[in-house]
Design a protein around this motif. Structure first.
Motif, PDB file in Angstrom:
ATOM      1  N   TRP A 228       0.823  -1.212   0.000  1.00 15.57           N
ATOM      2  CA  TRP A 228       0.000   0.000   0.000  1.00 15.57           C
ATOM      3  C   TRP A 228       0.858   1.263   0.000  1.00 15.57           C
ATOM      4  CZ3 TRP A 228      -3.871  -2.120  -1.834  1.00 15.57           C
ATOM      5  CH2 TRP A 228      -4.339  -3.338  -1.370  1.00 15.57           C
ATOM      6  N   SER A 229       2.079   1.184   0.529  1.00 14.55           N
ATOM      7  CA  SER A 229       2.970   2.345   0.442  1.00 14.55           C
ATOM      8  C   SER A 229       3.443   2.552  -0.987  1.00 14.55           C
ATOM      9  CB  SER A 229       4.159   2.187   1.388  1.00 14.55           C
ATOM     10  OG  SER A 229       4.953   1.074   1.020  1.00 14.55           O
ATOM     11  N   GLU A 230       3.577   1.453  -1.749  1.00 14.29           N
ATOM     12  CA  GLU A 230       3.929   1.568  -3.162  1.00 14.29           C
ATOM     13  C   GLU A 230       2.804   2.248  -3.933  1.00 14.29           C
ATOM     14  OE1 GLU A 230       5.784  -1.928  -5.020  1.00 14.29           O
ATOM     15  OE2 GLU A 230       5.668  -2.893  -3.051  1.00 14.29           O
ATOM     16  N   PHE A 231       1.564   1.858  -3.642  1.00 12.06           N
ATOM     17  CA  PHE A 231       0.410   2.521  -4.254  1.00 12.06           C
ATOM     18  C   PHE A 231       0.401   4.018  -3.911  1.00 12.06           C
ATOM     19  CE2 PHE A 231      -1.671  -1.687  -4.755  1.00 12.06           C
ATOM     20  CZ  PHE A 231      -2.270  -1.518  -5.990  1.00 12.06           C
ATOM     21  N   ALA A 232       0.681   4.338  -2.644  1.00 11.82           N
ATOM     22  CA  ALA A 232       0.629   5.735  -2.197  1.00 11.82           C
ATOM     23  C   ALA A 232       1.654   6.592  -2.948  1.00 11.82           C
ATOM     24  CB  ALA A 232       0.884   5.807  -0.691  1.00 11.82           C
ATOM     25  N   ASP A 233       2.879   6.093  -3.079  1.00  7.62           N
ATOM     26  CA  ASP A 233       3.915   6.849  -3.784  1.00  7.62           C
ATOM     27  C   ASP A 233       3.540   7.064  -5.249  1.00  7.62           C
ATOM     28  OD1 ASP A 233       5.345   6.882  -1.440  1.00  7.62           O
ATOM     29  OD2 ASP A 233       6.683   5.238  -2.001  1.00  7.62           O
ATOM     30  N   VAL A 252       0.920   4.841 -14.895  1.00  8.83           N
ATOM     31  CA  VAL A 252      -0.273   4.015 -15.126  1.00  8.83           C
ATOM     32  C   VAL A 252       0.131   2.567 -15.368  1.00  8.83           C
ATOM     33  CG1 VAL A 252      -2.231   3.596 -16.672  1.00  8.83           C
ATOM     34  CG2 VAL A 252      -1.683   5.928 -15.959  1.00  8.83           C
ATOM     35  N   ARG A 253       1.219   2.361 -16.077  1.00  8.09           N
ATOM     36  CA  ARG A 253       1.706   0.992 -16.295  1.00  8.09           C
ATOM     37  C   ARG A 253       2.089   0.325 -14.976  1.00  8.09           C
ATOM     38  NH1 ARG A 253       5.677   1.562 -21.657  1.00  8.09           N
ATOM     39  NH2 ARG A 253       4.006   1.958 -23.170  1.00  8.09           N
ATOM     40  N   GLU A 254       2.777   1.060 -14.119  1.00 12.20           N
ATOM     41  CA  GLU A 254       3.174   0.491 -12.827  1.00 12.20           C
ATOM     42  C   GLU A 254       1.956   0.239 -11.948  1.00 12.20           C
ATOM     43  OE1 GLU A 254       5.339  -1.134  -9.789  1.00 12.20           O
ATOM     44  OE2 GLU A 254       5.855  -0.796 -11.900  1.00 12.20           O
ATOM     45  N   ASN A 255       0.970   1.131 -12.025  1.00 14.79           N
ATOM     46  CA  ASN A 255      -0.267   0.926 -11.267  1.00 14.79           C
ATOM     47  C   ASN A 255      -0.932  -0.385 -11.686  1.00 14.79           C
ATOM     48  OD1 ASN A 255      -2.682   1.313  -9.841  1.00 14.79           O
ATOM     49  ND2 ASN A 255      -2.671   3.508 -10.226  1.00 14.79           N
ATOM     50  N   HIS A 256      -0.945  -0.645 -12.981  1.00 10.66           N
ATOM     51  CA  HIS A 256      -1.495  -1.896 -13.504  1.00 10.66           C
ATOM     52  C   HIS A 256      -0.770  -3.103 -12.904  1.00 10.66           C
ATOM     53  CE1 HIS A 256      -2.706  -5.046 -16.275  1.00 10.66           C
ATOM     54  NE2 HIS A 256      -1.466  -5.138 -16.747  1.00 10.66           N
ATOM     55  N   ARG A 257       0.538  -3.018 -12.781  1.00 11.33           N
ATOM     56  CA  ARG A 257       1.304  -4.141 -12.233  1.00 11.33           C
ATOM     57  C   ARG A 257       0.996  -4.362 -10.754  1.00 11.33           C
ATOM     58  NH1 ARG A 257       2.955  -2.584 -16.654  1.00 11.33           N
ATOM     59  NH2 ARG A 257       4.485  -3.531 -18.055  1.00 11.33           N
ATOM     60  N   LEU A 258       0.794  -3.298 -10.012  1.00 14.60           N
ATOM     61  CA  LEU A 258       0.449  -3.450  -8.601  1.00 14.60           C
ATOM     62  C   LEU A 258      -0.944  -4.086  -8.443  1.00 14.60           C
ATOM     63  CD1 LEU A 258       1.713  -0.070  -7.073  1.00 14.60           C
ATOM     64  CD2 LEU A 258       2.776  -2.331  -6.889  1.00 14.60           C
ATOM     65  N   PRO A 268      -8.206 -11.760 -19.471  1.00 15.45           N
ATOM     66  CA  PRO A 268      -8.440 -10.997 -20.701  1.00 15.45           C
ATOM     67  C   PRO A 268      -8.002  -9.539 -20.583  1.00 15.45           C
ATOM     68  CG  PRO A 268     -10.337 -12.368 -20.191  1.00 15.45           C
ATOM     69  CD  PRO A 268      -9.436 -12.417 -18.990  1.00 15.45           C
ATOM     70  N   LEU A 269      -8.093  -8.963 -19.388  1.00 17.13           N
ATOM     71  CA  LEU A 269      -7.671  -7.582 -19.180  1.00 17.13           C
ATOM     72  C   LEU A 269      -6.148  -7.467 -19.203  1.00 17.13           C
ATOM     73  CD1 LEU A 269     -10.646  -7.732 -18.087  1.00 17.13           C
ATOM     74  CD2 LEU A 269     -10.032  -5.839 -16.590  1.00 17.13           C
ATOM     75  N   LEU A 270      -5.480  -8.505 -18.713  1.00 20.60           N
ATOM     76  CA  LEU A 270      -4.016  -8.520 -18.788  1.00 20.60           C
ATOM     77  C   LEU A 270      -3.563  -8.509 -20.243  1.00 20.60           C
ATOM     78  CD1 LEU A 270      -3.157 -11.167 -16.027  1.00 20.60           C
ATOM     79  CD2 LEU A 270      -2.494  -8.760 -16.007  1.00 20.60           C
ATOM     80  N   ARG A 271      -4.221  -9.324 -21.072  1.00 19.23           N
ATOM     81  CA  ARG A 271      -3.842  -9.396 -22.484  1.00 19.23           C
ATOM     82  C   ARG A 271      -4.112  -8.067 -23.192  1.00 19.23           C
ATOM     83  NH1 ARG A 271      -6.081 -14.677 -21.760  1.00 19.23           N
ATOM     84  NH2 ARG A 271      -8.098 -14.013 -22.602  1.00 19.23           N
ATOM     85  N   PHE A 272      -5.229  -7.428 -22.843  1.00 16.93           N
ATOM     86  CA  PHE A 272      -5.560  -6.157 -23.478  1.00 16.93           C
ATOM     87  C   PHE A 272      -4.558  -5.076 -23.075  1.00 16.93           C
ATOM     88  CE2 PHE A 272      -7.922  -2.107 -23.691  1.00 16.93           C
ATOM     89  CZ  PHE A 272      -8.254  -2.125 -25.045  1.00 16.93           C
ATOM     90  N   ALA A 273      -4.173  -5.062 -21.802  1.00 14.35           N
ATOM     91  CA  ALA A 273      -3.187  -4.076 -21.339  1.00 14.35           C
ATOM     92  C   ALA A 273      -1.854  -4.247 -22.069  1.00 14.35           C
ATOM     93  CB  ALA A 273      -2.992  -4.199 -19.831  1.00 14.35           C
ATOM     94  N   ALA A 283      -2.690   0.992 -19.684  1.00 15.34           N
ATOM     95  CA  ALA A 283      -4.058   0.635 -19.305  1.00 15.34           C
ATOM     96  C   ALA A 283      -4.056  -0.033 -17.951  1.00 15.34           C
ATOM     97  CB  ALA A 283      -4.685  -0.295 -20.351  1.00 15.34           C
ATOM     98  N   LYS A 284      -5.119   0.162 -17.204  1.00 15.61           N
ATOM     99  CA  LYS A 284      -5.249  -0.426 -15.872  1.00 15.61           C
ATOM    100  C   LYS A 284      -6.712  -0.574 -15.516  1.00 15.61           C
ATOM    101  CE  LYS A 284      -5.040   2.387 -12.309  1.00 15.61           C
ATOM    102  NZ  LYS A 284      -6.484   2.714 -12.146  1.00 15.61           N
TER     103      LYS A 284
END
Length: 336
Positions: A228-233, A252-258, A268-273, A283-284
């Motif tokens: 959650w600290s990674e999300f906050a930063d 946004v790409r890193e947010n998707h990975r978290l 299917p959302l992973l493939r679309f991203a 995409a996220k």
């Protein structure tokens, strides 16, 4: 006839993390829930939605509110799941109407019929429940204080989403760009050009798991995690970039990975991203996502060139350009 209108919303960053004290950013968008009330003389309120009509006598509202409050207390004690509180969606609407009456000090609920007209996808993470409640409170109550309105929308919404955050309520009530952290709401300003072109929403279908179920699953696996600290930063970086008119592609790409790490991004959302990133975008998931099935609700997409429609996606997905609604919930003078 009286009409209230509330916008939908997309979460730009911080979904799930906001429950654990991290900041979240959300934007009110130009998809809307309109609620119409027409008075009549019968001692009941009729609710017309999805080709069905639900009717509740005016003398039954208080009992319904007490029953749902009691069920929520049972949920907090672990005796009921979040999906067992409401028997049907109309109960949430009737509950909000009675809360509007109580808060406004009114003796009775107006007699008449209610119908809705909405282009906010249901179950997509676009705040349809919060928009409905906000419009009902505005239509049936006299709540002029914004903070009080947000508080009451969140109070009603808990029946459906359990221990959710204030983010949906704050955004549909306030309009524009909103930051929420530790229960504190701030209205922010986008850079000079606003959100700009190249932003889209993609609806991937209603998730098999409800928002409440997703929140509970993530809580079981990550309540004490340092993620959650990674999300906050990351959210802080996105806020600075948006307000300065800068690029947020990497963030946004890193947010998707978290979000993928906490298990709320279906395959299917992973493939679309991946396709979006190959085209130079990002995409996220925007919302709770899903912990089961292939549908994940809403995705936020940044594509500097082209559009989501040029990429491979299932035939039942649909998309649109992302545009800001700066005004929040309001009463309309007419039906427009």
């Amino acid at each position: 006839m009286r009409v209230a209108c509330a916008p939908g919303k997309v979460i730009l960053s911080g979904e799930h993390a906001v429950v654990y004290g991290a900041p979240a950013l959300a934007l009110a968008v130009d998809r809307h829930m309109r609620v119409y009330f027409e008075p009549d003389r019968l001692p009941r309120l009729s609710w017309h939605a999805q080709e069905r009509t639900h009717v509740l006598g005016l003398d039954k509202f208080a009992a319904l509110r007490r029953r749902l409050d009691s069920h929520f207390e049972s949920y907090l004690r672990g005796e009921l799941s979040i999906t067992q509180i409401l028997k049907k969606p109309a109960e949430l609407a009737f509950y909000a109407v009675d809360m509007a009456r109580m808060i406004s000090g009114l003796e009775s609920i107006p007699r008449g019929s209610v119908r809705i007209d909405s282009d906010i996808p249901i179950g997509a993470g676009m705040g349809s429940s919060a928009a409905l409640i906000a419009a009902l409170l505005k239509l049936f109550g006299h709540i002029d204080d914004l903070d009080q309105l947000i508080k009451q929308v969140h109070h009603c919404e808990r029946l459906q989403h359990g221990r959710g955050s204030l983010i949906d309520a704050a955004t549909v009530c306030s309009g524009g760009l909103v930051r929420l952290r530790d229960g504190q709401i701030s209205r922010l300003q986008l850079g000079e050009r606003g959100l700009g072109n190249g932003w889209y929403w993609v609806f991937t279908g209603t998730p098999a798991a409800s928002t409440g179920a997703c929140v509970e699953r993530v809580r079981r696996g990550f309540a004490t995690s340092s993620i959650w600290s990674e999300f906050a930063d990351l959210t802080a970086e996105i806020e600075l970039a948006l307000c300065a008119g800068g690029s947020v592609t990497a963030q946004v790409r890193e947010n998707h990975r978290l979000l993928t790490r906490i298990g709320v991004v279906p395959a299917p959302l992973l493939r679309f991203a991946e396709q979006v990133e190959q085209q130079g975008g990002a995409a996220k998931v925007s919302g709770a996502g899903s912990v089961s099935g292939d549908n994940g609700g809403l995705m936020l997409v940044w594509l500097p060139e082209g559009s989501p429609g040029e990429l491979e996606m299932p035939g039942d997905w649909h998309w649109g350009q992302l545009k800001e609604d700066p005004d929040g919930v309001r009463l309309l003078d007419d039906q427009g």
